[in-house]
Motif scaffolding. Structure first.
Motif, PDB file in Angstrom:
ATOM      1  N   LYS A 218      49.621  42.868  41.743  1.00  0.00           N
ATOM      2  CA  LYS A 218      49.396  41.929  40.647  1.00  0.00           C
ATOM      3  C   LYS A 218      47.909  41.656  40.461  1.00  0.00           C
ATOM      4  O   LYS A 218      47.434  41.553  39.325  1.00  0.00           O
ATOM      5  CB  LYS A 218      50.143  40.617  40.909  1.00  0.00           C
ATOM      6  CG  LYS A 218      49.989  39.610  39.774  1.00  0.00           C
ATOM      7  CD  LYS A 218      50.848  38.376  39.987  1.00  0.00           C
ATOM      8  CE  LYS A 218      50.717  37.402  38.821  1.00  0.00           C
ATOM      9  NZ  LYS A 218      51.583  36.206  38.987  1.00  0.00           N
ATOM     10  N   ASN A 219      47.167  41.543  41.550  1.00  0.00           N
ATOM     11  CA  ASN A 219      45.738  41.263  41.434  1.00  0.00           C
ATOM     12  C   ASN A 219      45.003  42.435  40.780  1.00  0.00           C
ATOM     13  O   ASN A 219      44.074  42.231  39.979  1.00  0.00           O
ATOM     14  CB  ASN A 219      45.130  40.969  42.805  1.00  0.00           C
ATOM     15  CG  ASN A 219      43.766  40.333  42.693  1.00  0.00           C
ATOM     16  OD1 ASN A 219      43.620  39.263  42.106  1.00  0.00           O
ATOM     17  ND2 ASN A 219      42.743  40.979  43.249  1.00  0.00           N
ATOM     18  N   ASP A 249      43.638  31.854  39.991  1.00  0.00           N
ATOM     19  CA  ASP A 249      43.515  33.298  40.219  1.00  0.00           C
ATOM     20  C   ASP A 249      42.630  33.940  39.156  1.00  0.00           C
ATOM     21  O   ASP A 249      41.779  34.794  39.462  1.00  0.00           O
ATOM     22  CB  ASP A 249      44.894  33.957  40.201  1.00  0.00           C
ATOM     23  CG  ASP A 249      45.725  33.633  41.429  1.00  0.00           C
ATOM     24  OD1 ASP A 249      45.152  33.167  42.425  1.00  0.00           O
ATOM     25  OD2 ASP A 249      46.960  33.839  41.373  1.00  0.00           O
ATOM     26  N   LEU A 253      38.790  35.566  39.683  1.00  0.00           N
ATOM     27  CA  LEU A 253      38.557  36.954  39.284  1.00  0.00           C
ATOM     28  C   LEU A 253      37.390  37.052  38.298  1.00  0.00           C
ATOM     29  O   LEU A 253      36.549  37.944  38.412  1.00  0.00           O
ATOM     30  CB  LEU A 253      39.831  37.528  38.674  1.00  0.00           C
ATOM     31  CG  LEU A 253      39.830  39.016  38.358  1.00  0.00           C
ATOM     32  CD1 LEU A 253      41.224  39.577  38.538  1.00  0.00           C
ATOM     33  CD2 LEU A 253      39.354  39.298  36.946  1.00  0.00           C
TER      34      LEU A 253
END
Length: 286
Positions: A218-219, A249, A253
């Motif tokens: 997912k990241n 998140d 990022l």
């Protein structure tokens, strides 16, 4: 590129992958707004059609934010202007603010068909102090033609939807125009693992399989989606979140993107039927 917070996930059930249960959670939304502002971002996107979203924002207090809201322009009639003014005043009442930083029209075709009246209306809205800028929310590239009154264009764009980046050359001399990308995660679909893709997209499973192989976690998917947008010549991009964790998140990022950004996007999924995948209006019910 500036970040805009989308609020469609609050005040209504929204998002094909949204299982948070936070749509009416005003404390969660308040925490999201606090975190968003703490990182230096102050632009919020909402709409009258987003259920209770405007009212939730207004009850929290958003005077320190720059608010964009959207309305559908009614069919042209004798009381056209008064109807628009009433709609905007309703949004202002819901949001508990004096003016909108930006008003977006959901139906730009109507503006083109009634250009003189629409230009006059926008001028009146600005002169009355109800809005500071005006724009359109579009779905297809052919909707951005001949819109001289526009300050902002909001459009879908993602690693799966690459229709718009090369369509703005006609506006190169329009230095004030703000190009704002939305649907960068395709309602969260682009962050899901291949095995979790809803059955309605079986026709496109081969694309998701290829995508999943390139970006397994997912990241990695999140980084790929944001990297694609940051590589474009846009001014702003909108992200919708359903929880504080999701926002954190994304913010982490973005902060790290200067060293982690993916410069090239090898996945090319152009095909005749891709519009069925990238336009949520065509998804239909399960």
């Amino acid at each position: 590129m500036d970040l805009v917070l989308g609020t469609a996930q609050f005040g209504q059930i929204y998002g094909i992958t949204n299982m948070s249960g936070n749509s009416k959670n005003i404390k969660e939304l308040e925490s999201i707004l606090y975190e968003f502002k703490k990182h230096g971002f102050i632009k919020i996107d909402t709409a009258q059609s987003y259920g209770e979203s405007e009212k939730m924002l207004g009850s929290i207090g958003v005077e320190e934010f720059h608010i964009t809201s959207k309305i559908v322009f009614p069919n042209f009639c004798k009381n056209f202007k008064s109807k628009i003014f009433k709609n905007i005043e309703l949004s202002l009442e819901n949001l508990n603010v004096q003016s909108l930083d930006c008003l977006l029209a959901h139906n730009p075709d109507f503006l083109k068909e009634n250009l003189d009246e629409s230009l006059s209306l926008v001028e009146d809205l600005k002169s009355e102090g109800l809005i500071k800028s005006f724009g359109v929310s579009v779905y297809e590239p052919n909707e951005i033609n001949n819109l001289d009154m526009v300050d902002v264009i909001q459009f879908p764009c993602s690693i799966f939807d690459r229709r718009f980046p090369n369509k703005f050359s006609k506006f190169d001399n329009n230095s004030h125009l703000i190009k704002q990308a939305r649907s960068v995660f395709l309602q969260g679909l682009l962050l899901e693992q291949y095995k979790n893709i809803p059955q309605k997209f079986n026709k496109h499973k081969h694309l998701f399989s290829k995508y999943d192989a390139l970006y397994p976690t997912k990241n990695e998917k999140l980084l790929a989606c944001i990297s694609y947008i940051l590589n474009q010549n846009f001014d702003e991009f909108l992200v919708g979140v359903s929880s504080l964790n999701e926002l954190q998140d994304i913010l982490i990022l973005i902060q790290d993107c200067s060293s982690n950004i993916i410069e090239s996007m090898p996945l090319d999924i152009n095909s005749p039927d891709i519009i069925e995948l990238i336009d949520p209006r065509l998804w239909g019910a399960d």
